[in-house]
Motif scaffolding. Structure first.
Motif, PDB file in Angstrom:
ATOM      1  N   TYR A  62       0.851  -1.195   0.000  1.00  0.00           N
ATOM      2  CA  TYR A  62       0.000   0.000   0.000  1.00  0.00           C
ATOM      3  C   TYR A  62       0.885   1.242   0.000  1.00  0.00           C
ATOM      4  O   TYR A  62       2.072   1.190   0.330  1.00  0.00           O
ATOM      5  N   ASP A  63       0.296   2.360  -0.370  1.00  0.00           N
ATOM      6  CA  ASP A  63       1.022   3.626  -0.290  1.00  0.00           C
ATOM      7  C   ASP A  63       1.334   3.952   1.169  1.00  0.00           C
ATOM      8  O   ASP A  63       0.606   3.532   2.077  1.00  0.00           O
ATOM      9  N   PRO A  64       2.388   4.719   1.424  1.00  0.00           N
ATOM     10  CA  PRO A  64       2.696   5.119   2.802  1.00  0.00           C
ATOM     11  C   PRO A  64       1.553   5.950   3.386  1.00  0.00           C
ATOM     12  O   PRO A  64       0.772   6.559   2.653  1.00  0.00           O
ATOM     13  N   ILE A  65       1.494   5.980   4.708  1.00  0.00           N
ATOM     14  CA  ILE A  65       0.511   6.825   5.388  1.00  0.00           C
ATOM     15  C   ILE A  65       1.240   7.729   6.378  1.00  0.00           C
ATOM     16  O   ILE A  65       2.269   7.359   6.950  1.00  0.00           O
ATOM     17  N   PHE A  66       0.693   8.905   6.529  1.00  0.00           N
ATOM     18  CA  PHE A  66       1.197   9.912   7.463  1.00  0.00           C
ATOM     19  C   PHE A  66       0.209   9.990   8.612  1.00  0.00           C
ATOM     20  O   PHE A  66      -0.983  10.252   8.406  1.00  0.00           O
ATOM     21  N   VAL A  67       0.688   9.723   9.823  1.00  0.00           N
ATOM     22  CA  VAL A  67      -0.185   9.684  10.998  1.00  0.00           C
ATOM     23  C   VAL A  67       0.261  10.745  12.001  1.00  0.00           C
ATOM     24  O   VAL A  67       1.426  10.783  12.403  1.00  0.00           O
ATOM     25  N   ILE A  68      -0.669  11.599  12.375  1.00  0.00           N
ATOM     26  CA  ILE A  68      -0.454  12.574  13.453  1.00  0.00           C
ATOM     27  C   ILE A  68      -1.299  12.140  14.635  1.00  0.00           C
ATOM     28  O   ILE A  68      -2.511  11.942  14.486  1.00  0.00           O
ATOM     29  N   GLU A  69      -0.677  11.967  15.786  1.00  0.00           N
ATOM     30  CA  GLU A  69      -1.392  11.591  17.005  1.00  0.00           C
ATOM     31  C   GLU A  69      -1.209  12.700  18.040  1.00  0.00           C
ATOM     32  O   GLU A  69      -0.113  13.241  18.180  1.00  0.00           O
ATOM     33  N   ALA A  70      -2.275  13.007  18.753  1.00  0.00           N
ATOM     34  CA  ALA A  70      -2.207  14.090  19.734  1.00  0.00           C
ATOM     35  C   ALA A  70      -3.052  13.768  20.955  1.00  0.00           C
ATOM     36  O   ALA A  70      -4.114  13.152  20.848  1.00  0.00           O
ATOM     37  N   ASN A  71      -2.561  14.193  22.098  1.00  0.00           N
ATOM     38  CA  ASN A  71      -3.259  14.075  23.374  1.00  0.00           C
ATOM     39  C   ASN A  71      -3.181  15.449  24.029  1.00  0.00           C
ATOM     40  O   ASN A  71      -2.084  15.976  24.231  1.00  0.00           O
ATOM     41  N   PHE A  72      -4.327  16.047  24.357  1.00  0.00           N
ATOM     42  CA  PHE A  72      -4.329  17.417  24.857  1.00  0.00           C
ATOM     43  C   PHE A  72      -5.510  17.643  25.777  1.00  0.00           C
ATOM     44  O   PHE A  72      -6.476  16.863  25.792  1.00  0.00           O
ATOM     45  N   ASP A  73      -5.447  18.726  26.531  1.00  0.00           N
ATOM     46  CA  ASP A  73      -6.548  19.121  27.407  1.00  0.00           C
ATOM     47  C   ASP A  73      -7.603  19.879  26.616  1.00  0.00           C
ATOM     48  O   ASP A  73      -7.291  20.659  25.718  1.00  0.00           O
ATOM     49  N   GLY A  74      -8.857  19.668  26.973  1.00  0.00           N
ATOM     50  CA  GLY A  74      -9.921  20.498  26.430  1.00  0.00           C
ATOM     51  C   GLY A  74     -10.450  20.051  25.094  1.00  0.00           C
ATOM     52  O   GLY A  74     -10.303  18.892  24.682  1.00  0.00           O
ATOM     53  N   SER A  75     -11.066  20.997  24.383  1.00  0.00           N
ATOM     54  CA  SER A  75     -11.788  20.684  23.154  1.00  0.00           C
ATOM     55  C   SER A  75     -10.854  20.688  21.944  1.00  0.00           C
ATOM     56  O   SER A  75      -9.843  21.392  21.923  1.00  0.00           O
ATOM     57  N   PRO A  76     -11.203  19.941  20.896  1.00  0.00           N
ATOM     58  CA  PRO A  76     -10.404  19.965  19.662  1.00  0.00           C
ATOM     59  C   PRO A  76     -10.341  21.347  19.022  1.00  0.00           C
ATOM     60  O   PRO A  76      -9.323  21.708  18.430  1.00  0.00           O
ATOM     61  N   ASP A  77     -11.413  22.130  19.119  1.00  0.00           N
ATOM     62  CA  ASP A  77     -11.418  23.445  18.477  1.00  0.00           C
ATOM     63  C   ASP A  77     -10.286  24.322  19.009  1.00  0.00           C
ATOM     64  O   ASP A  77      -9.558  24.966  18.239  1.00  0.00           O
ATOM     65  N   ALA A  78     -10.136  24.364  20.321  1.00  0.00           N
ATOM     66  CA  ALA A  78      -9.069  25.176  20.913  1.00  0.00           C
ATOM     67  C   ALA A  78      -7.698  24.627  20.533  1.00  0.00           C
ATOM     68  O   ALA A  78      -6.773  25.396  20.212  1.00  0.00           O
ATOM     69  N   PHE A  79      -7.559  23.319  20.561  1.00  0.00           N
ATOM     70  CA  PHE A  79      -6.284  22.701  20.202  1.00  0.00           C
ATOM     71  C   PHE A  79      -5.887  23.030  18.771  1.00  0.00           C
ATOM     72  O   PHE A  79      -4.749  23.449  18.501  1.00  0.00           O
TER      73      PHE A  79
END
Length: 235
Positions: A62-79
Motif C-alpha cells: 500500500y502507499d505510505p501513510i502519514f499519521v499525526i497523534e495528539a493528546n491534549f486538554d480540552g476541546s479539539p477546536d481550541a487545540f
C-alpha cells in the motif's frame, strides 16, 4: 477539564515519502535547537498539549501513510486553533506530500496546498480527524497544568532535602518521619500555596486503573508488529 486523544491519517504520495520524512526531521531539529529549552516553542505555542507524534508508515502493498497523534486538554477546536497559529508553516509543506483525498475533502485539500495558500491548515486536519478505538493515558488524565506544577514541587522538595556537603548539618536528619513531613510541608506551603487546597478526585478509581492497565498491556502486545514513530514529543 477532560483530555482528548485523536489521530489524523493521510495517504502519502509514494514519490514524496522521503521528503515528508525529511520535513519531520527538520521540525524535530528546530524544536531541539541548542541554547533553547527542548520543545519549548511547541509547549508555549500549544499550551494544552500532552503528547504529539508524527509518523510515516511505509507498506509493501500500500502507499505510505502519514499519521499525526495528539493528546491534549480540552476541546479539539481550541487545540487546532493553537496548532494553526504555532505550526501552520510547518504542517502545510507536509500536507503537500500527501495525496488528494477522493472524498468530499478534495476541495479543502486543494485550498490548503495550492501555491502561496493561506487557507487554514488546521481546519483541513480537523476534517480528517479520527478518534482512536484504543489509547493510553500515562498520567491517568491529569491536566497539563497540574503535571507541570507537581514537577516544580518535586524539584523544590529535592532541593530542600539536598545536602551540598555530607558533613554539613541537615535539619531533616535524626528526627522522626512525622516531623520531617511537617517541616517539609511547611516549607513547601510557603512556595506552593495550592498545597492547602483539597485534592481533586483522580481521573480513574483504583479498579478502573487496573482495567485500564490490563487493556494497555493487551494493546502493547499487538503494537509490536508496527514500526516506530518517526518523531514524537510528550510532556
Amino acid at each position: 477539564m477532560g483530555q482528548t486523544i485523536l489521530s489524523v491519517v493521510l495517504d502519502v504520495d509514494p514519490q514524496s515519502a522521503r521528503h515528508l520524512s525529511d520535513l519531520i526531521e527538520a521540525f524535530k531539529r528546530q524544536q531541539e535547537e541548542e541554547g533553547t529549552e527542548t520543545y519549548g516553542r511547541l509547549k508555549d505555542g500549544v499550551p494544552s498539549l500532552h503528547f504529539l507524534s508524527m509518523s510515516v508508515f511505509p507498506g509493501a502493498h500500500y502507499d505510505p501513510i502519514f499519521v499525526i497523534e495528539a493528546n491534549f486538554d480540552g476541546s479539539p477546536d481550541a487545540f487546532w486553533g493553537h496548532m494553526e497559529a504555532a505550526l501552520a508553516d510547518r504542517l502545510r509543506p507536509m500536507l503537500r506530500c500527501c495525496k488528494r483525498p477522493a472524498d468530499d475533502d478534495g476541495a479543502a485539500y486543494d485550498a490548503v496546498t495550492k501555491p502561496d495558500s493561506r487557507a487554514p491548515v488546521a481546519a483541513y486536519l480537523q476534517r480528517r480527524t479520527l478518534r482512536p478505538s484504543v489509547f493510553h493515558q500515562g498520567n491517568r488524565g491529569l491536566e497539563r497544568a497540574r503535571i507541570l506544577r507537581e514537577r516544580d514541587l518535586f524539584l523544590a522538595i529535592r532541593n530542600e532535602l539536598a545536602q551540598a556537603s555530607p558533613t554539613a548539618p541537615n535539619p531533616y536528619r535524626a528526627i522522626p518521619a512525622e516531623q520531617i513531613h511537617v517541616r517539609l510541608r511547611n516549607v513547601m506551603l510557603r512556595l506552593f500555596p495550592w498545597l492547602a487546597e483539597a485534592a481533586a478526585r483522580g481521573f480513574l478509581e483504583p479498579r478502573e486503573r487496573w482495567i485500564s492497565a490490563d487493556c494497555w498491556l493487551s494493546c502493547l502486545r499487538l503494537s509490536s508488529a508496527f514500526p516506530f514513530p518517526a518523531w514524537r514529543w510528550r510532556l
